[in-house]
Design a protein around this motif. Structure first.
Motif, short mmCIF file in Angstrom:
data_model
loop_
_atom_site.label_atom_id
_atom_site.label_comp_id
_atom_site.label_asym_id
_atom_site.label_seq_id
_atom_site.Cartn_x
_atom_site.Cartn_y
_atom_site.Cartn_z
N TYR A 1 -2.98 3.95 -3.42
CA TYR A 1 -2.84 2.77 -4.29
C TYR A 1 -2.55 1.53 -3.45
O TYR A 1 -1.76 1.57 -2.50
N ASN A 2 -3.19 0.41 -3.81
CA ASN A 2 -2.98 -0.88 -3.15
C ASN A 2 -2.81 -1.96 -4.21
O ASN A 2 -3.47 -1.92 -5.26
N LEU B 1 -0.32 8.85 -6.39
CA LEU B 1 -0.41 7.39 -6.23
C LEU B 1 -0.74 7.03 -4.79
O LEU B 1 -0.88 5.85 -4.47
N SER B 2 -0.84 8.04 -3.91
CA SER B 2 -1.25 7.76 -2.54
C SER B 2 -2.67 7.20 -2.55
O SER B 2 -3.56 7.73 -3.22
N SER C 1 0.85 -1.19 0.00
CA SER C 1 0.00 0.00 0.00
C SER C 1 0.89 1.24 0.00
O SER C 1 1.85 1.31 0.78
N GLU D 1 -5.36 -4.69 -8.17
CA GLU D 1 -4.94 -3.32 -7.92
C GLU D 1 -6.18 -2.45 -7.69
O GLU D 1 -7.19 -2.60 -8.38
N ASN D 2 -6.10 -1.57 -6.72
CA ASN D 2 -7.16 -0.58 -6.56
C ASN D 2 -6.56 0.74 -6.09
O ASN D 2 -5.48 0.78 -5.51
N HIS D 3 -7.29 1.81 -6.40
CA HIS D 3 -6.82 3.16 -6.10
C HIS D 3 -8.04 4.03 -5.89
O HIS D 3 -9.02 3.93 -6.63
N ASN D 4 -7.96 4.89 -4.84
CA ASN D 4 -9.14 5.71 -4.51
C ASN D 4 -9.17 7.02 -5.29
O ASN D 4 -9.77 7.99 -4.87
N TYR E 1 -10.19 3.35 -9.45
CA TYR E 1 -9.52 2.30 -10.21
C TYR E 1 -9.59 1.03 -9.40
O TYR E 1 -9.19 0.99 -8.23
#
Length: 377
Positions: free
Chosen positions: A168-169, A165-166, A151, A211-214, A219
């Motif tokens: 992002y996991n 990119l903060s 993360s 992958e996921n992103h807030n 995403y």
């Protein structure tokens, strides 16, 4: 000088410790158990307690981000005939554990800190052929798995809310892949002399990742990620120097140069998750001494070059110097208990994200502890 008993008593006294090595390297991938005489089995457990602090790019202090980690090893070797031997060796050769605190640095978002966990499992199956009592030629397949949970948090990964990119996991599912190992060894038990050269191939992994992103838009996708654990060469040397003392050395090369892991989302942003620029070179030298039939001890010093600087924020150190002490207690001739402790002076490093300096990490250290049990049958 006859050193047969010395060979049996001392060749096993290597410090059973994990290493704070270059890149993701952890176990050192030793095959020493396979080179023991007769039938032999061992099991070990190691712990590393690193302290890694620094300053971020804004000058704020970064609290200790190095998590403790524990890993196991085990091996069994069967001398089927005078000329044929078999071995199974288990270790966890590559890994990472890091957790940045919520400390006001650019590696946290005020709620969570950047974190990384990488785990591998490795089983090496070797078949050895001994044409004479002095020579051993061996080779076999290697089974390996890799999994990860990473993360990214904080302004270190971009300050623009639309590009950061903060948040992002990535979770990488455990996936198996195969490689091989081969080598040869020369021994002369009369003087406790042993020399071995072992090559391990690279292993190509292609694993399912989530992958996921807030970010906006959110995403959230499954994809595949490719990684190649590196090829390596180990050289092991030892010889007796007196009736109760032997000296030893281990040299290791790992091909980290141009190592890159770039998942789909990060790749689309022109970023890599992990990358290293230089090969790793490491060396350990030491001496073992037998006090009596039950007690023996080892002292060793080590050096690791690191895998290039600047480094990733997921492991902001570059190589180390180390010193270690270990002891062995043998209640009977056919089994023993070993324990050891090791201190690491970790190399200073500059951490980067996206080609920009994110922090400076210096004056760090680590303590390692290990225990191993061995049995001849």
């Amino acid at each position: 000088m006859k050193l047969n008993k010395l060979c049996l008593a001392l060749t096993l006294i290597t410090l059973p410790l994990s290493t704070m090595a270059a890149g993701l390297d952890r176990s050192g991938q030793s095959i020493s158990a396979f080179l023991q005489p007769g039938n032999y089995a061992e099991a070990g457990l190691s712990v590393l307690d690193p302290t890694v602090k620094g300053k971020d790019a804004t000058g704020k202090s970064v609290s200790d981000m190095g998590d403790d980690y524990v890993f196991a090893s085990a091996a069994v070797k069967i001398q089927a005939t005078d000329k044929i031997s078999f071995g199974l060796l288990y270790d966890q050769p590559f890994g990472a554990d890091a957790q940045y605190g919520v400390d006001g640095s650019i590696f946290s978002d005020g709620t969570e800190g950047t974190s990384v966990k990488v785990r591998t499992n490795n089983i090496t199956a070797l078949v050895g052929y001994q044409p004479t009592k002095n020579w051993n030629f061996y080779a076999g397949p290697v089974w390996q798995t890799v999994e990860a949970d990473i993360s990214l948090r904080g302004y270190a990964y971009g300050s623009d809310p639309n590009k950061t990119l903060s948040g992002y996991n990535i979770q990488v599912d455990q996936k198996e892949a195969y490689g091989w190992a081969a080598g040869f060894a020369y021994s002369k038990p009369e003087i406790a002399l042993k020399a071995a050269v072992t090559y391990r191939s690279e292993i190509k992994h292609k694993a399912r990742s989530f992958e996921n992103h807030n970010a906006t838009p959110l995403y959230d996708t499954y994809s595949s990620v490719e990684a190649v654990t590196p090829q390596s060469v180990n050289i092991d040397l030892q010889t007796g120097v007196s009736q109760n003392t032997l000296v030893f050395a281990n040299l290791r090369w790992v091909h980290w140069d141009q190592f890159v892991v770039s998942p789909a989302f990060l790749g689309s942003q022109g970023q890599d998750l992990i990358s290293y620029s230089d090969d790793q070179y490491s060396a350990t030298i030491g001496a073992s001494h037998k006090f009596n039939s039950k007690w023996a001890a080892t002292a060793a010093v080590g050096y690791d070059s690191g895998a290039g600087n600047p480094v990733t924020t997921l492991g902001p150190t570059e190589g180390y110097w180390s010193v270690g002490l270990g002891g062995q207690y043998s209640p009977a001739e056919n089994y023993f208990i070993q324990a050891g402790v090791k201190y690491f002076w970790l190399g200073d490093a500059t951490a980067q994200t996206g080609g920009n300096t994110a922090g400076e990490f210096s004056n760090n250290y680590a303590l390692g502890y290990g225990m191993k049990i061995g049995y001849r049958f």
